[in-house]
Design a protein around this motif. Structure first.
Motif, mmCIF file in Angstrom:
data_model
loop_
_atom_site.group_PDB
_atom_site.id
_atom_site.type_symbol
_atom_site.label_atom_id
_atom_site.label_comp_id
_atom_site.label_asym_id
_atom_site.label_seq_id
_atom_site.Cartn_x
_atom_site.Cartn_y
_atom_site.Cartn_z
ATOM 1 N N GLN A 224 6.135 10.805 -2.960
ATOM 2 C CA GLN A 224 6.227 9.512 -3.647
ATOM 3 C C GLN A 224 5.106 8.590 -3.197
ATOM 4 N N ILE A 225 4.833 8.577 -1.900
ATOM 5 C CA ILE A 225 3.759 7.752 -1.366
ATOM 6 C C ILE A 225 2.421 8.168 -1.954
ATOM 7 N N LEU A 226 2.169 9.483 -2.005
ATOM 8 C CA LEU A 226 0.903 9.981 -2.542
ATOM 9 C C LEU A 226 0.759 9.654 -4.022
ATOM 10 N N CYS B 267 -0.311 6.143 -4.465
ATOM 11 C CA CYS B 267 -1.704 5.892 -4.092
ATOM 12 C C CYS B 267 -2.609 5.850 -5.315
ATOM 13 N N SER B 268 -2.345 6.706 -6.289
ATOM 14 C CA SER B 268 -3.172 6.739 -7.498
ATOM 15 C C SER B 268 -3.073 5.427 -8.257
ATOM 16 N N LEU C 204 0.799 -1.218 0.000
ATOM 17 C CA LEU C 204 0.000 0.000 0.000
ATOM 18 C C LEU C 204 0.838 1.278 0.000
ATOM 19 N N ILE C 205 2.152 1.145 0.052
ATOM 20 C CA ILE C 205 3.037 2.298 -0.115
ATOM 21 C C ILE C 205 3.795 2.165 -1.427
ATOM 22 N N ASP C 206 4.418 1.007 -1.625
ATOM 23 C CA ASP C 206 5.189 0.773 -2.844
ATOM 24 C C ASP C 206 4.441 -0.063 -3.875
ATOM 25 N N ARG C 207 3.538 -0.897 -3.397
ATOM 26 C CA ARG C 207 2.953 -1.852 -4.340
ATOM 27 C C ARG C 207 1.568 -2.291 -3.892
ATOM 28 N N MET C 208 0.846 -2.837 -4.841
ATOM 29 C CA MET C 208 -0.405 -3.533 -4.583
ATOM 30 C C MET C 208 -0.396 -4.751 -5.472
#
Length: 206
Positions: A130-132, A135-136, A70-74
Motif C-alpha cells: 500500500q505504501i509503495l 508513492c506513485s 509521504l505514506i498516506d498523503r501529500m
C-alpha cells in the motif's frame, strides 16, 4: 445505560490503541504481543480481544487514526495553481510536513512505528504494498508542480519534471527516515527545513 456502556467501550478501545502505540514504539511491532498491550492499557487480554481480533487489527487501528505524510498523503495544493511559484509551493509543502510531525505527537509516533519499528513480512506485507502504491501518487503530485515550474521557466538544468519529482520524493523520504531516528534532535531535526530549502534552491534558475 446502553449509551454509557457504548461510551465506556469506546474509551477502552482508544486506551488499547494508545497503549499499543507505546508498546510498538518501545518493543517494535514484531516483538510486541497482545499481552504486552493489555498490560500497558491496564485491561485484560479478553478486553483486547473483545475489540480486536489480533495484533494486526490493532496495528491498522493505529494507522487509521492519522494520515501520515509521504505514506498516506501529500499536500493537494501541489496540484493547484496558486499565488506562489510552484517551487515555493513544493518547499512549503515539505516544510509543513516537518511542522505537522513536530506538533502532532500521535502522527510522529505512528510515523516512527511505520518507518523503523515494523517488519513488513507475513500479515504486514500488504501494508508495504500500500505504501509503495501511494508513492506513485505522491510523485505524480510533485511532478505536476515541477511541470508548472518548467512552464514558468523557473528550473535550472535540463532534468525532466518526472526526474526532479522522483529525486525530491527520494530526498524527502530519506530526510524523514533520518529525522525520525534523530530523537535527540541534534543532527537532522533542527536543520530539516534548511535542508529542504537548499534542495529546492538547487533546482531554481538563478
Amino acid at each position: 445505560m446502553v449509551r454509557k456502556t457504548k461510551e465506556d467501550a469506546e474509551l477502552t478501545r482508544k486506551r488499547i490503541i494508545n497503549a499499543a502505540r507505546e508498546v510498538f514504539l518501545t518493543r517494535g511491532v514484531s516483538r510486541s504481543t497482545v499481552e504486552h498491550i493489555a498490560t500497558q492499557a491496564e485491561v485484560t487480554r479478553g478486553a483486547v480481544y473483545w475489540h480486536f481480533k489480533n495484533k494486526t487489527e490493532i496495528f491498522h487501528a493505529i494507522r487509521e487514526q492519522v494520515l501520515l505524510p509521504l505514506i498516506d498523503r501529500m499536500d493537494d495544493s501541489l496540484t493547484l495553481e496558486g499565488n506562489e511559484d510552484p517551487l515555493t509551493q513544493i518547499e512549503y509543502s515539505l516544510c509543513q510536513t516537518i511542522d505537522d510531525l513536530n506538533e502532532n505527537i500521535e502522527m510522529r509516533q505512528t510515523y516512527e512505528i511505520m518507518m523503523i519499528k515494523c517488519e513488513y513480512v507475513d500479515e504486514f506485507s500488504a501494508v508495504l504494498q500500500q505504501i509503495l502504491d501511494n508513492c506513485s501518487s505522491i510523485t505524480g503530485k510533485i511532478k505536476l508542480a515541477y511541470e508548472r515550474a518548467q512552464t514558468q521557466n523557473l528550473l535550472a538544468g535540463s532534468h525532466s519534471p518526472l526526474a526532479l519529482a522522483l529525486d525530491t520524493h527520494l530526498f524527502f523520504s530519506g530526510l524523514l527516515h533520518m529525522w525520525v531516528k534523530d530523537s535527540d534532535g541534534i543532527r537532522f531535526r533542527y536543520q530539516a527545513k534548511d535542508l529542504i530549502k537548499s534542495h529546492i534552491n538547487l533546482r531554481r534558475k538563478q
